[in-house]
Write a protein that holds these residues in place. Sequence first.
Motif, PDB file in Angstrom:
ATOM      1  N   ILE A   1       0.839  -1.202   0.000  1.00 21.87           N
ATOM      2  CA  ILE A   1       0.000   0.000   0.000  1.00 21.87           C
ATOM      3  C   ILE A   1       0.875   1.253   0.000  1.00 21.87           C
ATOM      4  N   ALA A   2       1.975   1.223   0.773  1.00 19.42           N
ATOM      5  CA  ALA A   2       2.881   2.371   0.797  1.00 19.42           C
ATOM      6  C   ALA A   2       3.503   2.599  -0.586  1.00 19.42           C
ATOM      7  N   GLU A   3       3.878   1.516  -1.262  1.00 17.58           N
ATOM      8  CA  GLU A   3       4.430   1.655  -2.617  1.00 17.58           C
ATOM      9  C   GLU A   3       3.382   2.212  -3.572  1.00 17.58           C
ATOM     10  N   ARG A   4       2.154   1.750  -3.424  1.00 19.94           N
ATOM     11  CA  ARG A   4       1.088   2.263  -4.285  1.00 19.94           C
ATOM     12  C   ARG A   4       0.879   3.757  -4.052  1.00 19.94           C
ATOM     13  N   ASN A   5       0.850   4.169  -2.793  1.00 22.30           N
ATOM     14  CA  ASN A   5       0.647   5.589  -2.480  1.00 22.30           C
ATOM     15  C   ASN A   5       1.796   6.436  -3.031  1.00 22.30           C
ATOM     16  N   ARG A   6       3.031   5.889  -2.916  1.00 19.73           N
ATOM     17  CA  ARG A   6       4.168   6.631  -3.465  1.00 19.73           C
ATOM     18  C   ARG A   6       4.086   6.733  -4.975  1.00 19.73           C
ATOM     19  N   ALA A   7       3.621   5.660  -5.611  1.00 23.64           N
ATOM     20  CA  ALA A   7       3.502   5.686  -7.073  1.00 23.64           C
ATOM     21  C   ALA A   7       2.470   6.720  -7.511  1.00 23.64           C
ATOM     22  N   VAL A   8       1.363   6.791  -6.782  1.00 24.70           N
ATOM     23  CA  VAL A   8       0.337   7.789  -7.118  1.00 24.70           C
ATOM     24  C   VAL A   8       0.880   9.203  -6.914  1.00 24.70           C
ATOM     25  N   SER A   9       1.585   9.409  -5.792  1.00 19.09           N
ATOM     26  CA  SER A   9       2.168  10.729  -5.529  1.00 19.09           C
ATOM     27  C   SER A   9       3.212  11.080  -6.580  1.00 19.09           C
ATOM     28  N   ALA A  10       4.034  10.076  -6.960  1.00 19.13           N
ATOM     29  CA  ALA A  10       5.048  10.317  -7.981  1.00 19.13           C
ATOM     30  C   ALA A  10       4.416  10.645  -9.323  1.00 19.13           C
ATOM     31  N   ARG A  11       3.315   9.956  -9.635  1.00 18.43           N
ATOM     32  CA  ARG A  11       2.612  10.249 -10.891  1.00 18.43           C
ATOM     33  C   ARG A  11       2.084  11.675 -10.903  1.00 18.43           C
ATOM     34  N   ASP A  12       1.431  12.062  -9.795  1.00 16.50           N
ATOM     35  CA  ASP A  12       0.876  13.420  -9.740  1.00 16.50           C
ATOM     36  C   ASP A  12       1.980  14.475  -9.813  1.00 16.50           C
ATOM     37  N   GLU A  13       3.088  14.206  -9.081  1.00 20.82           N
ATOM     38  CA  GLU A  13       4.194  15.161  -9.119  1.00 20.82           C
ATOM     39  C   GLU A  13       4.822  15.214 -10.503  1.00 20.82           C
ATOM     40  N   PHE A  14       4.928  14.028 -11.130  1.00 26.24           N
ATOM     41  CA  PHE A  14       5.509  13.995 -12.474  1.00 26.24           C
ATOM     42  C   PHE A  14       4.656  14.781 -13.462  1.00 26.24           C
ATOM     43  N   LEU A  15       3.338  14.607 -13.395  1.00 25.32           N
ATOM     44  CA  LEU A  15       2.473  15.352 -14.311  1.00 25.32           C
ATOM     45  C   LEU A  15       2.630  16.849 -14.105  1.00 25.32           C
ATOM     46  N   SER A  16       2.759  17.263 -12.831  1.00 27.83           N
ATOM     47  CA  SER A  16       2.954  18.676 -12.551  1.00 27.83           C
ATOM     48  C   SER A  16       4.285  19.174 -13.102  1.00 27.83           C
ATOM     49  N   ILE A  17       5.346  18.387 -12.858  1.00 26.65           N
ATOM     50  CA  ILE A  17       6.674  18.781 -13.324  1.00 26.65           C
ATOM     51  C   ILE A  17       6.739  18.766 -14.841  1.00 26.65           C
ATOM     52  N   ALA A  18       6.177  17.704 -15.448  1.00 26.62           N
ATOM     53  CA  ALA A  18       6.233  17.577 -16.901  1.00 26.62           C
ATOM     54  C   ALA A  18       5.523  18.737 -17.582  1.00 26.62           C
ATOM     55  N   SER A  19       4.354  19.103 -17.062  1.00 21.06           N
ATOM     56  CA  SER A  19       3.631  20.216 -17.674  1.00 21.06           C
ATOM     57  C   SER A  19       4.431  21.510 -17.554  1.00 21.06           C
ATOM     58  N   HIS A  20       5.100  21.683 -16.391  1.00 21.16           N
ATOM     59  CA  HIS A  20       5.907  22.890 -16.202  1.00 21.16           C
ATOM     60  C   HIS A  20       7.133  22.875 -17.108  1.00 21.16           C
ATOM     61  N   GLU A  21       7.827  21.734 -17.146  1.00 25.04           N
ATOM     62  CA  GLU A  21       9.050  21.648 -17.936  1.00 25.04           C
ATOM     63  C   GLU A  21       8.786  21.811 -19.430  1.00 25.04           C
ATOM     64  N   LEU A  22       7.672  21.233 -19.911  1.00 18.22           N
ATOM     65  CA  LEU A  22       7.353  21.345 -21.336  1.00 18.22           C
ATOM     66  C   LEU A  22       6.795  22.717 -21.673  1.00 18.22           C
ATOM     67  N   ARG A  23       6.059  23.307 -20.720  1.00 17.75           N
ATOM     68  CA  ARG A  23       5.476  24.623 -20.988  1.00 17.75           C
ATOM     69  C   ARG A  23       6.558  25.699 -21.104  1.00 17.75           C
ATOM     70  N   THR A  24       7.628  25.580 -20.311  1.00 18.66           N
ATOM     71  CA  THR A  24       8.654  26.622 -20.289  1.00 18.66           C
ATOM     72  C   THR A  24       9.288  26.841 -21.660  1.00 18.66           C
ATOM     73  N   PRO A  25       9.835  25.802 -22.324  1.00 19.26           N
ATOM     74  CA  PRO A  25      10.426  26.059 -23.647  1.00 19.26           C
ATOM     75  C   PRO A  25       9.384  26.435 -24.700  1.00 19.26           C
ATOM     76  N   PHE A  26       8.168  25.870 -24.597  1.00 13.69           N
ATOM     77  CA  PHE A  26       7.142  26.227 -25.571  1.00 13.69           C
ATOM     78  C   PHE A  26       6.734  27.692 -25.419  1.00 13.69           C
ATOM     79  N   THR A  27       6.665  28.179 -24.171  1.00 14.31           N
ATOM     80  CA  THR A  27       6.334  29.585 -23.951  1.00 14.31           C
ATOM     81  C   THR A  27       7.415  30.490 -24.536  1.00 14.31           C
TER      82      THR A  27
END
Length: 522
Positions: A289-315
């Motif tokens: 369960i702890a691994e699952r929770n970390r995976a969900v948190s990592a996914r959410d953080e990754f989506l946030s980071i990815a959107s920021h990282e990709l938006r910066t050069p496109f902007t």
Amino acid sequence: MKQLKSRTGVALGCALLFAAYFVTARLGLLLGAVAGFATLVWPPTGIALAALWVFGSRLWPGVFAGALCVNLVAGAPLPAALGIAAGNTLEAVAGVWVLGRAGFQTQLDRVEDVVALIIGPAICSTALSASIGVASLRLARIVSSSATVPALQAWWIGDMVGDLVVAPLLFVFLGRQPLRGRRWIRAEVFLLACALVALGLLVFGNAFGGSISLRRHPYMLFPLLAWAALRFGQYGAVTSVFLVCGIAVTGTAMGFGPFAHPTLAESLLDLQAFTSVAAGTTLVLGAAIAERNRAVSARDEFLSIASHELRTPFTALSLQVQALIRRLRRPEGIPSRDELLVDLETANRLLGRVARMIDELLEVSRVAAGRFQLQREEMDLAQSVRESLARFEKQLASAGCRVELRLEGKVTGHWDPVRLDQVIDNLISNAAKYGAGKPVEVWLSDRGEWVVLGIRDYGIGIDPADQSRVFGQFERAVSHRRFGGFGLGLWITRRVVEAHGGTISLTSEPGHGSTFTVELPR
């Protein structure tokens, strides 16, 4: 591990460990010990393992003294007591060594940590202690040949339960990991505790005076143990297992419950076999369960980071193109060829940055699915390092990193040049990013059948608590607001190195930089 280094601290730790060991051992020996020494309830095993792991192996005299004194008080001859104490001490030291080799973490929030605890200390090191202890009793003629197997069995299972019930409880609470707060959590904890106590007394006790005719099957407790692990992680898992074990041992010792037999030793044998299964299952579930929770948190953080990282050069690219369009639309001041070339080169660099990010994401899917295959050929690793340094020359220069390259011997081998370029590029890029303004050392060494690549920076370093996870997928030891990236470079690097049959290791100290060492078989 919070190693005790001062003599005063070690002495105090040994004294406290001796007291805890002696008291809990005396209580355990009161519960149907086979031949007076092999008991099925032995909390000192878990206490010793947790103490030596958390505070350091220098506390082993506390284990030895506690085991020696409690066996002398129980009536064992001095030679037998010394043998038993040596076995118990070796059990704890060996268990700590196995956990260290397995990269164990006290939070028990990874399945691999729980498996390491079960296989290493709980099964293997306890078998060592049981063998030495029973052999000592046999040599002292305290245990007969017919009682050898029952004594060995009781000793082994009793120690095993100590490692599966007591040690995890100490590990988790001494680790002090924050528990995620949520609404009504206290009410849920109270409800769960009441349910565990009530059902525990129903199954293992006589609290209801036989007025309830429901069949008292011990596995009725598994849904509540699963509830504890699912909702409260390892805090819930270790606490609920400890609570159930306490109720079960008390009830069985009083002659109640499904495991009650004519002799207490026989009753406790069946009970502790059940407890071992329940504890192991609940710990694995809590870790999953702890691994699952970390995976969900990592996914959410990754989506946030990815959107920021990709938006910066496109902007930036969008602003560059819009500015160029406005200049071209003006009838006067049409930009010259050189000005257009500068603007287009800037746009091209931004597109290249986006392309590299997308390639990195695609590489993750290929590596994770195991779809990449090595195209091995004879290559010179020194040449690849020089080419990588040339590619990162501007980045290193802008970061103020002076590079020192050392070469020792011939460093050729049969590897995949494209994949190793990824490894070298990732490590040099990290050195420039996190070691800005400081020198970077790169060395290659011929070690016979192996070639060693080392890259060291003198930058911010990595905290010891984060070093074990920086090679994980989407894991980052720094804030993404200060340093860009997806947190995938080291994960890809490790997978590529391991695909070559090699290893990669990290040594680092906060504020003093990091050293990555790659070892590759030729």
